[in-house]
Write a protein that holds these residues in place. Structure first.
Motif, mmCIF file in Angstrom:
data_model
loop_
_atom_site.group_PDB
_atom_site.id
_atom_site.type_symbol
_atom_site.label_atom_id
_atom_site.label_comp_id
_atom_site.label_asym_id
_atom_site.label_seq_id
_atom_site.Cartn_x
_atom_site.Cartn_y
_atom_site.Cartn_z
ATOM 1 N N THR A 133 -2.990 -11.018 9.591
ATOM 2 C CA THR A 133 -3.084 -9.588 9.341
ATOM 3 C C THR A 133 -4.473 -9.249 8.831
ATOM 4 O OG1 THR A 133 -0.739 -9.533 8.760
ATOM 5 C CG2 THR A 133 -2.077 -7.679 8.014
ATOM 6 N N ARG A 134 -5.000 -8.133 9.329
ATOM 7 C CA ARG A 134 -6.281 -7.634 8.838
ATOM 8 C C ARG A 134 -5.984 -6.495 7.872
ATOM 9 N NH1 ARG A 134 -10.677 -8.803 11.402
ATOM 10 N NH2 ARG A 134 -9.764 -8.959 13.472
ATOM 11 N N PHE A 135 -6.362 -6.653 6.619
ATOM 12 C CA PHE A 135 -6.189 -5.572 5.652
ATOM 13 C C PHE A 135 -7.470 -4.751 5.642
ATOM 14 C CE2 PHE A 135 -3.332 -8.988 4.152
ATOM 15 C CZ PHE A 135 -2.123 -8.295 4.227
ATOM 16 N N GLY A 136 -7.382 -3.467 5.966
ATOM 17 C CA GLY A 136 -8.581 -2.654 6.116
ATOM 18 C C GLY A 136 -9.423 -3.237 7.239
ATOM 19 N N SER A 137 -10.719 -3.421 6.967
ATOM 20 C CA SER A 137 -11.596 -4.003 7.987
ATOM 21 C C SER A 137 -12.004 -5.426 7.596
ATOM 22 C CB SER A 137 -12.835 -3.122 8.178
ATOM 23 O OG SER A 137 -13.504 -2.967 6.929
ATOM 24 N N GLY A 138 -11.184 -6.070 6.735
ATOM 25 C CA GLY A 138 -11.516 -7.423 6.288
ATOM 26 C C GLY A 138 -11.221 -8.471 7.342
ATOM 27 N N ALA A 139 -11.542 -9.732 6.997
ATOM 28 C CA ALA A 139 -11.252 -10.855 7.889
ATOM 29 C C ALA A 139 -9.742 -11.065 7.954
ATOM 30 C CB ALA A 139 -11.942 -12.114 7.368
ATOM 31 N N LEU A 140 -9.273 -11.730 9.003
ATOM 32 C CA LEU A 140 -7.846 -11.967 9.175
ATOM 33 C C LEU A 140 -7.301 -12.866 8.059
ATOM 34 C CD1 LEU A 140 -7.717 -12.509 13.041
ATOM 35 C CD2 LEU A 140 -6.579 -10.659 11.763
ATOM 36 N N THR A 141 -6.119 -12.491 7.531
ATOM 37 C CA THR A 141 -5.433 -13.264 6.503
ATOM 38 C C THR A 141 -4.177 -13.884 7.130
ATOM 39 O OG1 THR A 141 -6.151 -11.742 4.755
ATOM 40 C CG2 THR A 141 -4.199 -13.069 4.291
ATOM 41 N N PRO A 142 -3.936 -15.183 6.922
ATOM 42 C CA PRO A 142 -2.655 -15.741 7.377
ATOM 43 C C PRO A 142 -1.516 -15.084 6.602
ATOM 44 C CG PRO A 142 -4.195 -17.475 6.689
ATOM 45 C CD PRO A 142 -4.774 -16.168 6.251
ATOM 46 N N THR A 143 -0.529 -14.543 7.316
ATOM 47 C CA THR A 143 0.558 -13.823 6.656
ATOM 48 C C THR A 143 1.879 -14.199 7.323
ATOM 49 O OG1 THR A 143 0.179 -11.973 8.166
ATOM 50 C CG2 THR A 143 -0.836 -11.817 5.981
ATOM 51 N N MET A 144 2.970 -13.675 6.775
ATOM 52 C CA MET A 144 4.276 -13.860 7.397
ATOM 53 C C MET A 144 5.032 -12.534 7.359
ATOM 54 S SD MET A 144 5.671 -17.617 6.336
ATOM 55 C CE MET A 144 5.375 -17.585 4.567
ATOM 56 N N GLY A 145 6.010 -12.418 8.244
ATOM 57 C CA GLY A 145 6.805 -11.209 8.265
ATOM 58 C C GLY A 145 8.095 -11.442 9.021
ATOM 59 N N PHE A 146 8.926 -10.418 9.069
ATOM 60 C CA PHE A 146 10.123 -10.444 9.905
ATOM 61 C C PHE A 146 9.847 -9.552 11.111
ATOM 62 C CE2 PHE A 146 11.696 -11.386 5.632
ATOM 63 C CZ PHE A 146 12.589 -12.431 5.851
ATOM 64 N N GLU A 147 10.048 -10.061 12.294
ATOM 65 C CA GLU A 147 9.815 -9.289 13.523
ATOM 66 C C GLU A 147 8.371 -8.822 13.626
ATOM 67 O OE1 GLU A 147 12.292 -8.822 15.867
ATOM 68 O OE2 GLU A 147 13.471 -10.139 14.575
ATOM 69 N N GLY A 148 7.459 -9.486 12.950
ATOM 70 C CA GLY A 148 6.066 -9.082 12.978
ATOM 71 C C GLY A 148 5.270 -9.993 12.068
ATOM 72 N N SER A 149 3.973 -9.702 11.931
ATOM 73 C CA SER A 149 3.133 -10.653 11.204
ATOM 74 C C SER A 149 3.085 -10.391 9.709
ATOM 75 C CB SER A 149 1.727 -10.656 11.791
ATOM 76 O OG SER A 149 1.168 -9.369 11.682
ATOM 77 N N TYR A 150 3.493 -9.211 9.253
ATOM 78 C CA TYR A 150 3.450 -8.925 7.815
ATOM 79 C C TYR A 150 4.564 -7.943 7.463
ATOM 80 C CZ TYR A 150 1.745 -7.180 3.292
ATOM 81 O OH TYR A 150 1.657 -6.806 1.973
ATOM 82 N N LEU A 151 5.337 -8.235 6.435
ATOM 83 C CA LEU A 151 6.507 -7.471 5.991
ATOM 84 C C LEU A 151 7.571 -7.448 7.099
ATOM 85 C CD1 LEU A 151 4.800 -4.539 3.999
ATOM 86 C CD2 LEU A 151 5.702 -6.705 3.109
ATOM 87 N N GLY A 152 8.592 -6.621 6.927
ATOM 88 C CA GLY A 152 9.669 -6.581 7.905
ATOM 89 C C GLY A 152 10.091 -5.152 8.170
ATOM 90 N N PRO A 153 10.870 -4.948 9.230
ATOM 91 C CA PRO A 153 11.338 -3.599 9.544
ATOM 92 C C PRO A 153 12.319 -3.118 8.476
ATOM 93 C CG PRO A 153 12.456 -5.215 10.920
ATOM 94 C CD PRO A 153 11.420 -5.969 10.145
ATOM 95 N N THR A 154 12.423 -1.809 8.353
ATOM 96 C CA THR A 154 13.425 -1.218 7.471
ATOM 97 C C THR A 154 14.779 -1.337 8.158
ATOM 98 O OG1 THR A 154 11.812 0.298 6.559
ATOM 99 C CG2 THR A 154 14.142 0.935 6.367
ATOM 100 N N VAL A 155 15.705 -2.021 7.497
ATOM 101 C CA VAL A 155 17.036 -2.232 8.069
ATOM 102 C C VAL A 155 17.981 -1.191 7.473
ATOM 103 C CG1 VAL A 155 18.987 -3.828 8.204
ATOM 104 C CG2 VAL A 155 16.642 -4.697 8.413
ATOM 105 N N ARG A 156 18.689 -0.480 8.336
ATOM 106 C CA ARG A 156 19.652 0.532 7.860
ATOM 107 C C ARG A 156 21.071 0.038 8.080
ATOM 108 N NH1 ARG A 156 17.723 5.882 6.331
ATOM 109 N NH2 ARG A 156 15.466 5.737 6.522
ATOM 110 N N VAL A 157 21.859 0.056 7.014
ATOM 111 C CA VAL A 157 23.265 -0.330 7.107
ATOM 112 C C VAL A 157 24.105 0.802 6.510
ATOM 113 C CG1 VAL A 157 22.775 -2.809 6.992
ATOM 114 C CG2 VAL A 157 23.248 -1.551 4.881
ATOM 115 N N ARG A 158 25.406 0.750 6.777
ATOM 116 C CA ARG A 158 26.263 1.844 6.330
ATOM 117 C C ARG A 158 27.448 1.325 5.536
ATOM 118 N NH1 ARG A 158 25.843 7.182 7.244
ATOM 119 N NH2 ARG A 158 27.759 8.357 6.876
ATOM 120 N N ARG A 159 27.728 2.024 4.447
ATOM 121 C CA ARG A 159 28.871 1.680 3.607
ATOM 122 C C ARG A 159 30.148 1.713 4.438
ATOM 123 N NH1 ARG A 159 30.389 5.220 -1.758
ATOM 124 N NH2 ARG A 159 31.768 3.699 -2.732
ATOM 125 N N GLY A 160 30.982 0.690 4.240
ATOM 126 C CA GLY A 160 32.240 0.635 4.971
ATOM 127 C C GLY A 160 32.165 -0.202 6.237
#
Ligand code: C2O
Ligand code: CU
Ligand code: CU
Length: 499
Positions: free
Chosen positions: A78-105
């Motif tokens: 992941t490139r933060f701003g215009s910096g050099a690439l940082t090794p990162t991890m994520g869910f369904e992507g290289s950094y952080l994960g998608p917002t998962v929506r679930v419903r009560r019941g």
């Protein structure tokens, strides 16, 4: 109209860059004292690679309300701003994960596949589900290329929860690298309120992580002994990986769901417009509470509605600091302050939400506690720790003199009962968290401490009224721990069962 408050915030903006440099020097000096690095060591800030004002990007969403969730943990860069690439991890992507929506019941059939090279896990923080689905126990660790399946009965009110990796000994570096995402529960009651709830328009998920940068603008996480003990504090607080982005909003109420996904920094967030706190960790408050600032410790969440009906732009600022206590004061950790994001009202965007005076029913009086327990959170900051540090071993932290041991069960609590837990923080303040439960804080010191919680900042000694909610299955325990992840990894964690 320019108020004194706006002017002060404006001044904060101008000072943002010099503050980085000042902060980086202070950190360099502090680390240098322990690890032998020089003041001009690796922590010189490259503030030039982070420019405020790029357009805010909403996180992608996964709708799991139908009952199926598939997530893949991945490694990337992941490139933060215009910096050099940082090794990162994520869910369904290289950094952080998608917002998962679930419903009560609904019951969700979740499957997480590990596409990274190391062990990961997926703990649904704040979701009270059976222990074999909770993801926090050592039994739930997913080996590289393996998958983990969990059945999640969603039975709790609407709330902003989150998910993150939870492998003992490596939660801090792996969550820092990005293995975290938002988990939103909704239900009929909250739908009926008419709160701002259109993702991408007036409903924002804001995942906060502070990062320290090297001179190439690469984010770095190399905790030394002092960092493990006192915490990691970055040069800047990123929101969804962006530095001080600019977001367009309707001319009306805007809902901001803040998640503190930092390893150890607490964040004080200041609002220049009329703002109301509508929710905390475990869901909506009975009534909105007017605030002009709020503080979240690692693991905590708040939902705030900012009123943008006057139009124009509103910079929301953040002050990040270590958790504090006497030792912190001596180290001179004054924190880092800058604009977190700027909201700009678009007169052409329709305002669709509102904040009613009543959000949820008043809390029912709790039944009398059936058990009392006390927990002392211990960093063991004695000379022996420094000897261990010099010998290249990390510190051993503990709760009630017991460092984390996957084979120890500390107690068994009865499902459906209330217990009184007295938590004491030694040496410095610690954010306490437990799985499978929710709690009330009988002596709230801030509006953020009212309502049902699952993380609380402990400075000194505090009592909690803990509702034991979820069952343990087989021999899979629930965890209780400090949510300063460096402390959790160093052993400030224990296990319990419910019956
Ligand atoms: Cu968010 Cu056991 O953690
Ligand atoms: Cu948790
Ligand atoms: Cu701690």
């Amino acid at each position: 109209m320019i108020t004194k408050r706006n002017m002060l915030l404006g001044a904060g903006l101008v000072l943002a860059a010099p503050a980085f440099v000042h902060r980086a020097r202070a950190q360099g000096m502090m680390d240098g004292g322990m690890s032998g690095e020089t003041m001009e060591g690796s922590h010189t800030s490259a503030a030039g690679t982070l420019q405020a004002g790029e357009p805010f990007r909403h996180l992608p969403e996964i709708d799991a309300r139908g009952g199926t969730l598939r997530l893949r943990a991945m490694s990337g860069e992941t490139r933060f701003g215009s910096g050099a690439l940082t090794p990162t991890m994520g869910f369904e992507g290289s950094y952080l994960g998608p917002t998962v929506r679930v419903r009560r019941g609904k019951t969700v059939d979740a499957m997480v596949t590990n596409g990274t090279g190391g062990p990961v896990s997926t703990h649904w923080h704040g979701l009270n589900v059976p222990s074999n689905a909770d993801g926090g126990a050592p039994q739930s660790v997913i080996a590289p290329d393996a998958s983990w399946r969990a059945t999640l009965p969603v039975a709790q009110p609407a709330a902003t929860l989150w998910y993150h990796t939870h492998v003992h000994g490596r939660t801090a570096p792996d969550q820092w690298a990005g293995l975290a995402g938002a988990l939103i529960v909704d239900d009929d009651d909250s739908d009926a309120l008419g709160l701002p709830s259109t993702p991408g328009l007036d409903d924002f998920v804001l995942i906060l992580q502070d990062k320290r940068f090297d001179e190439d603008g690469r984010a770095v996480y190399q905790p030394d002994m002092m960092t493990i003990m006192h915490g990691y504090l970055g040069d800047a607080v990123l929101v969804n990986g962006q530095f001080a982005p600019a977001a367009r909003t309707p001319e009306g109420p805007v809902r901001l769901r803040f998640i503190n996904a930092s390893t150890s920094a607490q964040h004080r967030i200041s609002f220049p417009r009329p703002a109301t706190l509508i929710g905390v960790d475990q869901g909506l408050l009975p009534r909105p509470i007017e605030i002009d600032e709020a503080t979240i410790a690692p693991g905590e969440r708040i939902e705030v509605v900012v009123d943008m009906s006057d139009g124009g732009s509103a910079p929301i600022s953040v002050t990040a600091s270590l958790m504090g206590g006497m030792m912190m004061g001596m180290m001179g950790n004054d924190g880092v302050q800058h604009t977190l994001l700027t909201l700009t009202a678009d007169p052409d965007a329709p305002a669709t939400g509102r904040v009613p005076e009543r959000l949820t029913a008043d809390l029912e009086p709790l039944s009398a506690p059936v058990a009392e327990r006390s927990f002392v959170l211990q960093e063991n900051m004695g000379p022996m720790q420094h000897v261990r540090g010099m010998m290249g071993r990390g510190p051993t932290m503990a709760i009630n003199d017991e460092p984390y041991d996957p084979d120890r069960i500390s107690f068994t609590a009865r499902i459906g009962t209330v217990e009184r837990w007295t938590i004491t923080a030694e040496d410095m303040a610690h954010p306490f968290h437990a799985h499978g439960v929710k709690f009330l804080i009988p002596d709230p010191q801030r509006p953020e401490e009212t309502g049902w919680k699952d993380v609380v900042a402990i400075d000194g000694t505090r009592d909690l009224l803990v509702a034991i909610e979820a069952p343990t299955t087989g021999d899979v325990p629930f965890m209780f721990h400090c949510h300063i992840l460096e402390h959790e990894d160093a052993g400030m964690m224990g296990q319990f069962l419910t019956a």
